[in-house]
Write an enzyme that holds these catalytic residues in place. Sequence first.
Site, PDB file in Angstrom:
ATOM      1  N   ILE A   1       5.180   5.901  -3.125  1.00 45.49           N
ATOM      2  CA  ILE A   1       5.331   6.262  -1.706  1.00 45.49           C
ATOM      3  C   ILE A   1       5.723   5.071  -0.838  1.00 45.49           C
ATOM      4  O   ILE A   1       5.914   5.222   0.360  1.00 45.49           O
ATOM      5  CB  ILE A   1       4.038   6.901  -1.150  1.00 45.49           C
ATOM      6  CG1 ILE A   1       2.838   5.964  -1.346  1.00 45.49           C
ATOM      7  CG2 ILE A   1       3.782   8.235  -1.788  1.00 45.49           C
ATOM      8  CD1 ILE A   1       1.547   6.512  -0.742  1.00 45.49           C
TER       9      ILE A   1
ATOM     10  N   PHE B   1       3.705  -7.500  -1.428  1.00 49.71           N
ATOM     11  CA  PHE B   1       3.301  -8.048  -2.707  1.00 49.71           C
ATOM     12  C   PHE B   1       3.159  -6.986  -3.793  1.00 49.71           C
ATOM     13  O   PHE B   1       2.548  -7.224  -4.819  1.00 49.71           O
ATOM     14  CB  PHE B   1       1.975  -8.800  -2.559  1.00 49.71           C
ATOM     15  CG  PHE B   1       2.059  -9.978  -1.652  1.00 49.71           C
ATOM     16  CD1 PHE B   1       1.619  -9.899  -0.343  1.00 49.71           C
ATOM     17  CD2 PHE B   1       2.605 -11.169  -2.094  1.00 49.71           C
ATOM     18  CE1 PHE B   1       1.720 -10.976   0.500  1.00 49.71           C
ATOM     19  CE2 PHE B   1       2.694 -12.253  -1.256  1.00 49.71           C
ATOM     20  CZ  PHE B   1       2.253 -12.166   0.048  1.00 49.71           C
TER      21      PHE B   1
ATOM     22  N   VAL C   1       3.115   0.934  -3.666  1.00 49.28           N
ATOM     23  CA  VAL C   1       2.043   1.846  -3.275  1.00 49.28           C
ATOM     24  C   VAL C   1       2.311   3.217  -3.886  1.00 49.28           C
ATOM     25  O   VAL C   1       3.418   3.760  -3.753  1.00 49.28           O
ATOM     26  CB  VAL C   1       1.935   1.962  -1.740  1.00 49.28           C
ATOM     27  CG1 VAL C   1       0.756   2.855  -1.360  1.00 49.28           C
ATOM     28  CG2 VAL C   1       1.776   0.585  -1.114  1.00 49.28           C
TER      29      VAL C   1
ATOM     30  N   ASP D   1       0.311  -9.716  10.989  1.00 51.20           N
ATOM     31  CA  ASP D   1       1.519  -9.000  10.562  1.00 51.20           C
ATOM     32  C   ASP D   1       1.592  -7.612  11.209  1.00 51.20           C
ATOM     33  O   ASP D   1       1.774  -6.600  10.541  1.00 51.20           O
ATOM     34  CB  ASP D   1       1.543  -8.870   9.037  1.00 51.20           C
ATOM     35  CG  ASP D   1       2.940  -8.590   8.491  1.00 51.20           C
ATOM     36  OD1 ASP D   1       3.918  -8.778   9.252  1.00 51.20           O
ATOM     37  OD2 ASP D   1       3.066  -8.200   7.328  1.00 51.20           O
TER      38      ASP D   1
END
Length: 1022
Positions: A714, A719, A722, A841
Amino acid sequence: MDFHSHPILLAFTILFVNTFFINYMFLGVVDSATPSIVSDKEALISFKSQLSYKPTNLLSTWDVNNSNSSPCNWTGVVCSNESDPRVIALDLSGLGLTGSLSPHIGNLSFLNSLQLQDNKFTGTLPHQITNLSRLRVLNLSSNGIQGALPSNISSLRQLQVLDLMANEITSKLPEELGLLTNLQVLKLGRNHLFGAIPPTIGNLSSLTQLNLGTNTLHGNVPSDLGRLQSLEVLDITINNLTGTLPPSIYNLSSLVDLAVASNDLWGEIPYDVGVKLPNLLVFNFCINKFTGRIPGSLHNLTRIEVIRMAHNLLEGTVPPGLGNLPFLKMYNIGFNKVVTSVEDGLSFITSLTNSTQLNFLAIDGNQLEGVIPESIGNLSKVLSKLYMGGNRIYGKIPTSIGSLSSLTLLNLTSNSISGEIPPQIGQLQQLQMLGLALNNLSGGIPNSLGNLLKLNNLDLSGNSLLGSVPSFFGNFQSLLSMDLSNNKLNGSIPKESLNLPSLSTILNLSNNFLNGPLPEDIGLLENVVTIDLSKNLLSGHIPSSIRGCKSLEALFMANNRFSGPIPNALGEVKGLEMLDLSSNQLSGFIPKDLENLEALKYLNLSFNNLEGEVPKGGVFGNISSVHLEGNKELCSHLECRNSEGRRRAVIVVIISAIVATLALCIIVFSLLQVRKSKARIAQDHSEATKGQFQMVSYEELRGATGNFKEENLIGNGSFGTVYKGYLSEGTAVAIKVLNTQMTGSWKSFAAECEALRNMRHRNLVRLITSCSSIDFKNMDFLALVYEYLSNGSLEDWIRGKKLKANGEALNIADRLNLAIDVATALDYMHHDCEVPVVHCDIKPSNILLDEDLTAKLGDFGLARLLMEKRGTQTSISSTNVIRGSIGYIPPEYGQGEKASTAGDTYSFGIMLLELFTGKCPTDERFTGDLNLPRWVQSAFPKNLMQVIIDSELLLHAVYLDEDDGMDDEYVSPEIEHDCLAAIIEVGLSCTRDSPDGRIIMRHALHKLKHAQLTFLKHANGT
């Protein structure tokens, strides 16, 4: 004449004089019936009065105090050659003048050329400029002119050149431009023009140059442009134009420069485009969605200089004919789907040897297959950049490549190239970037590479290189990054190769066969951020000189043969965030100084021979961040104290042997104490783990995702990837699998665990569990299991990839709700946590939406905790690495400042502006000093609705206004305007350049809630 004897004449004279002075002083315009060189002089004096400049004698010839001084002798002024001369031209270009344009410029009624380009004029373009009916040239490019184009610009019927490039003009392109039928040059690029390109521009039959690039124009390219049969230059790059390029454009046979890059144009490029445009010199079609094949007819344009078609969807092979382009300077077909034919391979490179002016060649990111021909060395002697990575190239690197003496960049990464690195690469003495990673190269690193003294980026990783690390690497005094990992290098690390004071990003020598001690010279790398020496055969003590690596944030030395104690000097590397010394032969005690590393988030000392008591402070207080297994002699505070108690008991028994009864009592007492201590230890452990989740295994996650099937994928993160999955009890989860081979993945894992360990909030994505295990390939496996949020990321909604069930986009109320959700999460993190947390972020892709469209902040892989010191907040991370995503990073991070709550506020402000403007901060229109906040500020508040606000949002607002059946949801345009203005003002307050000038998140949240309250109050008719 005696006026007293003629009272009527006297009255008339007084009236005339008064009228003259009133007109002169208040209107600033001389009677058109009596213009003269005197009126021209007065206009120039008024023009000068609003200027400032250095040096002060720049316009010394403009003697405004001398009534006899003729303006015809002034700098930049040209007069007509007549008995009664008039000012016909004014050229003050490139003098660095500042100030605004005086309206009196409109009094130079004979002016036919006004050239003020390359100065620093600000303010608006005075409408009086349209009084200059004789004007043929108007050039105000490269200034800071703001506002809109004059509404009556069509009055300049004689105009031939209109150049307003690189200003701050914000307006639509007026239809009236089509009335300037004498116009030959129209340059309005690099402004803030919006709206559609008016079809009336097709009426400018004399037009030879049209530049509308780098604006925010949208809609289709009008087919009327095909009527400009004299057009030589068409530049509409970097806009929001959509649709196909009209076929009529390809009929403009006079075109020399055709540039439509960086839009959303699509469709096939006509294969006979070169036949239709025989005079073409520049063909710039990159960053669009063009399909089909590369037009072969382009290769028949013998005078063409630039061909750019990168980042499209082009297929097929490179057509023949490249040998016909002797004047070609750039050929860029990178990142398409171009292939090679079996019989020809990369032979098209040979054809380019006739292009003796070629300085840029990019064929990377395609599906090209074959061997690099030896003829590559015959390419242009001025070739500077050569991109060939990401293809299917095999065979050896030709030795002739050393003949490309002007190369500054050579990128051959991610291919199947074999053989040795040719020594001839050492002849490329201008080379700054050498990328040969992820190939099948073998042999040693040639000594000739030591000649590349200008090298700043060297990547030879992922090959099968043999031999030792060359000592000549010490010659690279400009090197910023060096990666030699995943090869077969052996021998010791020469101390000369560590004399690299410029190295500032990474030194990666991991996964080789390096042996011997680590030189003391490692301490010379005082600017490097990451050192990875793991998976080698290094031995000896870890040198105390490591304290010299003052900027170090990550040190990986696992899977070696280091022995001796862990040096106390590591406690002096204050910015260290990750330390992995596992699987070595280290002995002695764990230095207590490691407790003082306040930035340390991950510590792995497992499988060594350490002994003694484990420290309790700092990182050791978080059991999930410290790995100590495999050290049999380590003990906790209670275990160590208990062991000492037993030793003392034995001594007492020996000394008191003659008093057996007393000894027996002591023994019984000691045994009882041991039992109580064990009970306390068990209770302490139970309390320590109480409330923490149970980690899941690799096999469970493998089953939950159907063996990590692609259909369950998805998303992709910084890093890892998912997946959607289902745990054994049927709970839907999002499983983030980290790429452990990527530098920084362990740090990201540790940061997310630490940040989310003590935080619970409805607007934060909930971490359910985690997994640190080994996969079926016996490789490290890291995963974080989050709650699954069904409505994707905020980025999907902003980009229109997701819509509500009724097919509508997010309206004002929806977007404001989401903004408040994110602001609430940040307010909690900054002000209500025991230790403030900085996310680092904030961006739309890290904000996820649940089924009720509630926003939740996720991805804490870069998060930082803050310490409170003397009333100020200080980040416990290093200062010299920019954290975040491009476009959302606050400017102070780029200057080395530490992470702070003010940095989060800036990123939130960018996200807020993006949410309501629909403009991505990394859009290519934002170049130089122009960014999203400055673009918004330039149009705020005057052009809020016309320029700033996302057009999709306005369309939806109009729909609500016109729905007669929903009076209770009616919101007047005035209320919408006020609400949006308040929101944009919050965004601008969050994105000020100075951190001290930004509002805090608590105040931003309060202002957004106030705007929401006002909006909903009127929406409900209360």
